[in-house]
Design a protein around this motif. Structure first.
Motif, short mmCIF file in Angstrom:
data_model
loop_
_atom_site.label_atom_id
_atom_site.label_comp_id
_atom_site.label_asym_id
_atom_site.label_seq_id
_atom_site.Cartn_x
_atom_site.Cartn_y
_atom_site.Cartn_z
N ASN A 402 58.88 95.20 45.11
CA ASN A 402 58.94 96.55 45.34
C ASN A 402 57.37 97.14 45.20
O ASN A 402 56.57 96.26 44.73
CB ASN A 402 60.04 97.28 44.85
CG ASN A 402 59.83 97.35 43.15
OD1 ASN A 402 58.74 96.83 42.76
ND2 ASN A 402 61.03 97.30 42.49
N VAL A 403 57.13 98.29 45.39
CA VAL A 403 55.76 98.79 45.33
C VAL A 403 55.65 98.90 43.97
O VAL A 403 54.24 98.68 43.54
CB VAL A 403 55.95 100.34 45.79
CG1 VAL A 403 54.67 101.00 45.40
CG2 VAL A 403 55.95 100.07 47.49
N GLU A 404 56.27 98.93 42.91
CA GLU A 404 56.16 99.15 41.53
C GLU A 404 55.36 97.77 41.23
O GLU A 404 54.43 97.94 40.46
CB GLU A 404 57.50 99.58 40.73
CG GLU A 404 58.08 100.94 40.92
CD GLU A 404 59.19 100.91 42.09
OE1 GLU A 404 58.83 100.24 43.31
OE2 GLU A 404 60.01 101.68 41.98
N ASP A 405 56.23 96.59 41.44
CA ASP A 405 55.66 95.44 41.10
C ASP A 405 54.22 95.08 41.80
O ASP A 405 53.20 94.72 41.34
CB ASP A 405 56.60 94.41 41.43
CG ASP A 405 57.72 94.34 40.65
OD1 ASP A 405 57.75 95.11 39.53
OD2 ASP A 405 58.74 93.80 40.88
N ALA A 406 53.99 95.50 43.07
CA ALA A 406 52.99 95.20 43.94
C ALA A 406 51.83 96.14 43.34
O ALA A 406 50.64 95.39 43.27
CB ALA A 406 53.09 95.74 45.18
N VAL A 407 51.89 97.12 42.57
CA VAL A 407 50.91 97.72 41.91
C VAL A 407 50.23 96.88 40.87
O VAL A 407 48.64 96.65 40.73
CB VAL A 407 51.23 99.08 41.73
CG1 VAL A 407 49.89 99.93 40.56
CG2 VAL A 407 51.52 100.12 42.77
N VAL A 408 51.02 96.51 40.14
CA VAL A 408 50.62 95.69 39.11
C VAL A 408 49.97 94.23 39.53
O VAL A 408 48.69 94.16 39.09
CB VAL A 408 51.88 95.11 38.05
CG1 VAL A 408 51.49 94.31 36.93
CG2 VAL A 408 52.64 96.47 37.77
N TYR A 409 50.53 93.85 40.37
CA TYR A 409 49.86 92.45 41.07
C TYR A 409 48.45 92.81 41.56
O TYR A 409 47.66 91.98 41.32
CB TYR A 409 50.87 92.02 42.24
CG TYR A 409 51.94 91.07 41.48
CD1 TYR A 409 51.90 90.05 40.81
CD2 TYR A 409 53.25 91.39 41.90
CE1 TYR A 409 53.01 89.32 40.49
CE2 TYR A 409 54.40 90.62 41.31
CZ TYR A 409 54.16 89.52 40.67
OH TYR A 409 55.18 88.83 40.27
N ALA A 410 48.39 93.91 42.29
CA ALA A 410 47.12 94.16 42.94
C ALA A 410 46.09 94.55 41.94
O ALA A 410 44.83 94.28 42.16
CB ALA A 410 47.18 95.73 43.89
#
Length: 450
Positions: A402-410
């Motif tokens: 989701n967006v929450e995980d995406a921020v960390v990966y980014a």
């Protein structure tokens, strides 16, 4: 509010609540109509319906009775999101009952003229710019419509000294019959909401509703760089104000690389404008033209353009973190909007994208993927987006939950000098109730992480 008596003692059905349904029901009640509200949410979990009941409005909740229209209604006011394939709406049309949205009600009771803004992309930015410019020019604007404020609630309080600046969706415009803004804007037309409209032609026809009832006393600002928009503009009876970003034009509003022109005359230099991007230049041209037509002084327009940095969830700057610039473009719910965002940044970009899978292609993004160094994809389209990114030569691709995980990966994939951009190219409804919620989640995660 005008003294409007045509609905007095008429039986009116309001189908679907949310903010627009509640405001419509309350206004109809004030106008002397006999109002019945029907909403799918059960009464016990429906505070809006409970509040309407206390005002003496008939409420039917938890189901949509098949025989509902047998009660002798003379008008149906529907929530814009309810499709015309809905059995009650289809039945109403068969019975030749008028079906409108609350935007039509707003127009019927308003003492103030309207500026109506529609199009596939750019509506919110254009609407906000117009409001800010007219406010700066002390011309008493009010803001309403698809931007978040229910139009009929605003119209009740408006006077002839005001002007109502209104963002209009195709859903809202389909439910208008006499609505006639004094100034109408069509920013652009691209494939969108075909799950609702069925075909592009039906979608474009709905958008044309912004100018359909205009006369020679009114103004229609339209995108002269798009053939399909020019074809629709030719059908308008309003005074036509074309806009173009392809150089100086003798009519309407235009721009070259350095200057913006009004009827061929230079009015401001582009280096005075804070908002970046070609797509935003189109929005700026629309807004400037509308404000000049409404009598706004050019100095007020310039003051706003010198400081306006965008609206929330639309290429919104979030923060600078360790040399990375982070932007929230959650309102980019289609490929064209994401393409415009990518084209505005000439730096290595970490793109966060994905969402509701409507089966649409991502090919429109291909020529704008050159600066994308990594894609973090999420939602129903996540895996499809990753395959597309790989086909564009983007090697760093990550599937996030989701967006929450995406921020960390980014954050982990980024380096100093990069742009981190949430620009999903998809609607939010697979995981989030709205693009606003999705954008707020992104901002919260960025702030916690950084």
């Amino acid at each position: 509010m005008k003294e409007y008596t045509a609905l007095q003692h008429k039986k009116v059905l309001v189908l679907g609540l949310a903010k627009s349904g509640v405001a419509a029901a309350e206004l109809l009640h004030e106008l002397g109509a006999f109002v019945t509200v029907n909403d799918a949410k059960p009464f016990d979990a429906n505070p809006e319906a409970q509040g309407l009941l206390t005002k003496g409005i008939t409420v039917i909740c938890g189901r949509h009775p098949e025989d509902l229209l047998d009660e002798g209604f003379e008008l149906v006011v529907k929530n814009p999101g309810i499709p015309y394939s809905n059995p009650i709406i289809a039945d109403a049309i068969c019975r030749e009952l008028p079906v409108i949205t609350e935007m039509e009600l707003a127009y019927l009771v308003s003492e103030a003229p309207f500026i109506g803004i529609t199009g596939t992309n750019g509506k919110t930015t254009t609407t906000t710019l117009i409001f800010e410019m007219l406010e700066k020019g002390k011309l008493h604007p009010l803001i309403a419509g698809n931007i978040g404020t229910v139009a009929c609630g605003v119209a009740k309080e408006a006077t002839s000294d005001n002007v109502i600046v209104t963002e209009l969706s195709s859903f809202q415009l389909m439910g208008t019959r006499t609505f006639k803004p004094h100034i109408a804007i069509l920013t652009n037309l691209y494939d969108a909401h075909l799950d609702y409209h069925g075909t592009f032609e039906e979608y474009a026809h709905a958008k044309f509703g912004v100018t359909r009832n205009q006369t020679a006393e009114d103004f229609f600002i339209f995108n002269n760089d798009q053939e399909v928009v020019r074809q629709y503009a030719a059908k308008s009876n309003a005074q036509k104000i074309p806009f173009t970003t392809n150089g100086r034009a003798e009519e309407g509003i235009s721009a070259d690389e350095q200057v913006i022109y009004w009827n061929g005359n230079p009015i401001l230099n582009r280096d005075e404008i804070a908002l970046p991007g070609k797509h935003n230049l189109e929005n700026i041209l629309c807004a400037v033209a509308a404000c000049l037509l409404h009598g706004c002084e050019i100095e007020a327009i310039k003051d706003v353009l010198a400081t306006f940095a965008g609206v929330r969830h639309r290429s919104q700057f979030v923060r600078d973190w360790k040399g990375r610039k982070i932007y929230n473009d959650s309102k980019a719910t289609n490929c064209l909007a994401t393409k415009s965002a990518l084209d505005a940044f000439n730096k290595p970009t970490i793109l966060l994208a994905g969402g509701l899978d409507r089966g649409h292609s991502f090919e429109e993004l291909r020529e704008s993927m050159g600066n994308v160094k990594a894609v973090v994809a999420f939602g129903e389209t996540g895996l499809r987006f990753i395959e597309f990114a790989k086909s564009c030569g983007v090697k760093a691709t990550v599937a996030a939950t989701n967006v929450e995980d995406a921020v960390v990966y980014a954050a982990n994939l980024s380096a100093e000098g990069d742009v981190i951009l949430l620009s999903p190219a998809c609607a939010s409804w697979d995981q989030y109730d709205s693009f606003e919620i999705r954008g707020d989640v992104f901002i919260d995660c960025v702030m916690k992480l950084t």
